[in-house]
Design an enzyme around this catalytic site. Structure first.
Site, PDB file in Angstrom:
ATOM      1  N   ASP A  22       0.818  -1.208   0.000  1.00  0.00           N
ATOM      2  CA  ASP A  22       0.000   0.000   0.000  1.00  0.00           C
ATOM      3  C   ASP A  22       0.856   1.265   0.000  1.00  0.00           C
ATOM      4  O   ASP A  22       2.037   1.245   0.372  1.00  0.00           O
ATOM      5  CB  ASP A  22      -0.872   0.050   1.266  1.00  0.00           C
ATOM      6  CG  ASP A  22      -1.968  -1.005   1.272  1.00  0.00           C
ATOM      7  OD1 ASP A  22      -1.961  -1.879   0.392  1.00  0.00           O
ATOM      8  OD2 ASP A  22      -2.807  -0.947   2.189  1.00  0.00           O
ATOM      9  N   TYR A 114      -6.472   2.691   6.270  1.00  0.00           N
ATOM     10  CA  TYR A 114      -6.609   2.236   7.669  1.00  0.00           C
ATOM     11  C   TYR A 114      -7.587   1.067   7.807  1.00  0.00           C
ATOM     12  O   TYR A 114      -7.932   0.677   8.921  1.00  0.00           O
ATOM     13  CB  TYR A 114      -7.048   3.395   8.583  1.00  0.00           C
ATOM     14  CG  TYR A 114      -6.280   4.670   8.352  1.00  0.00           C
ATOM     15  CD1 TYR A 114      -4.973   4.817   8.816  1.00  0.00           C
ATOM     16  CD2 TYR A 114      -6.845   5.719   7.624  1.00  0.00           C
ATOM     17  CE1 TYR A 114      -4.249   5.974   8.567  1.00  0.00           C
ATOM     18  CE2 TYR A 114      -6.127   6.886   7.370  1.00  0.00           C
ATOM     19  CZ  TYR A 114      -4.837   7.005   7.845  1.00  0.00           C
ATOM     20  OH  TYR A 114      -4.126   8.160   7.594  1.00  0.00           O
ATOM     21  N   HIS A 166       3.596  -2.424   2.973  1.00  0.00           N
ATOM     22  CA  HIS A 166       3.609  -1.081   2.401  1.00  0.00           C
ATOM     23  C   HIS A 166       4.815  -0.858   1.503  1.00  0.00           C
ATOM     24  O   HIS A 166       5.892  -1.420   1.754  1.00  0.00           O
ATOM     25  CB  HIS A 166       3.578  -0.040   3.525  1.00  0.00           C
ATOM     26  CG  HIS A 166       2.288  -0.059   4.291  1.00  0.00           C
ATOM     27  ND1 HIS A 166       2.051  -0.986   5.287  1.00  0.00           N
ATOM     28  CD2 HIS A 166       1.160   0.688   4.171  1.00  0.00           C
ATOM     29  CE1 HIS A 166       0.817  -0.790   5.754  1.00  0.00           C
ATOM     30  NE2 HIS A 166       0.255   0.211   5.099  1.00  0.00           N
TER      31      HIS A 166
END
Ligand code: ZN
Length: 223
Positions: A22, A114, A166
């Site tokens: 991400d 989130y 990430h």
């Protein structure tokens, strides 16, 4: 070869998992991340932030040409469930447009920042033809996890599962060889995320590496 695994998949493995990255693209890490994935021979799903994609379209194209799947992760990474309908629509549609402009294809997958979602957001995703993708295992790379801790988290992946990582951390990039070795030892294969179910499935309908059967040239379709 017989094994005691009673849930073995028909193609010689125990199933598929999805590696996800991400918050990119990021000029300081995306190139190295793609190189590590290619070197390990695996494909992953990148949930890109729209404004970063717009600023770095060549990195989005690099993801695409490295065989990665590309999803929408909103335009500015806000807490979407706290926004009004018009703002949410803008966050999703601007990102669809930026990614379509870079790759030629509008994403089918969406991961809410989130992991925060609700019925209203899901209805808007659905209107845009997006499937919401959360995760089954959080690597905690965003929370300062070491490479060893990221590898350990990945060892909890089960068939169909999705690992949250990430694009932005060296620790995450360094974890790739050990993650892949661990999955291989458990008969699991990195796959794609099904837009129909949001779960990990075989990449683009192909079989796991080593079991792939070539399609005769006269049976291929062109289009
Ligand atoms: Zn994020």
């Amino acid at each position: 070869m017989r094994t005691d695994a009673s849930q073995a998949a028909p193609n010689g493995g125990n199933g598929y998992v999805a590696l996800t990255y991400d918050d990119g693209p990021d000029p300081s890490t995306t190139g190295a991340l793609l190189a590590a994935l290619r070197s390990a021979g695996v494909r992953a799903t990148f949930f890109n932030i729209g404004r970063r994609a717009q600023a770095n379209p060549s990195l989005v194209r690099a993801q695409q040409s490295a065989g990665m799947w590309i999803g929408n992760h909103s335009w500015t990474h806000p807490h979407l469930t706290q926004l009004g309908t018009a703002q949410i629509t803008a966050e999703l549609t601007q990102t669809q447009e930026a990614l379509q402009q870079a790759t030629g294809t509008a994403p089918r997958l969406f991961r809410p920042p989130y992991g925060e979602t609700d019925a209203n957001l899901r209805a808007m995703e659905s209107q845009l033809g997006l499937t919401e993708v959360l995760w089954s295992v959080d690597s905690q790379d965003w929370n300062g996890a070491s490479t060893a801790q990221i590898v350990r988290a990945a060892s909890n992946l089960q068939a169909g599962g999705v690992l949250l990582m990430h694009d932005g951390y060296r620790t995450t990039i360094d974890a790739i060889p050990q993650i892949v070795a661990n999955l291989t030892s458990r008969g699991l294969h990195p796959g794609m995320i099904s837009p129909a179910t949001g779960r990990a499935v075989a990449p683009d309908g192909r079989r796991p590496p080593g079991t792939q059967t070539a399609v005769p040239p006269d049976e291929t379709e062109h289009g």
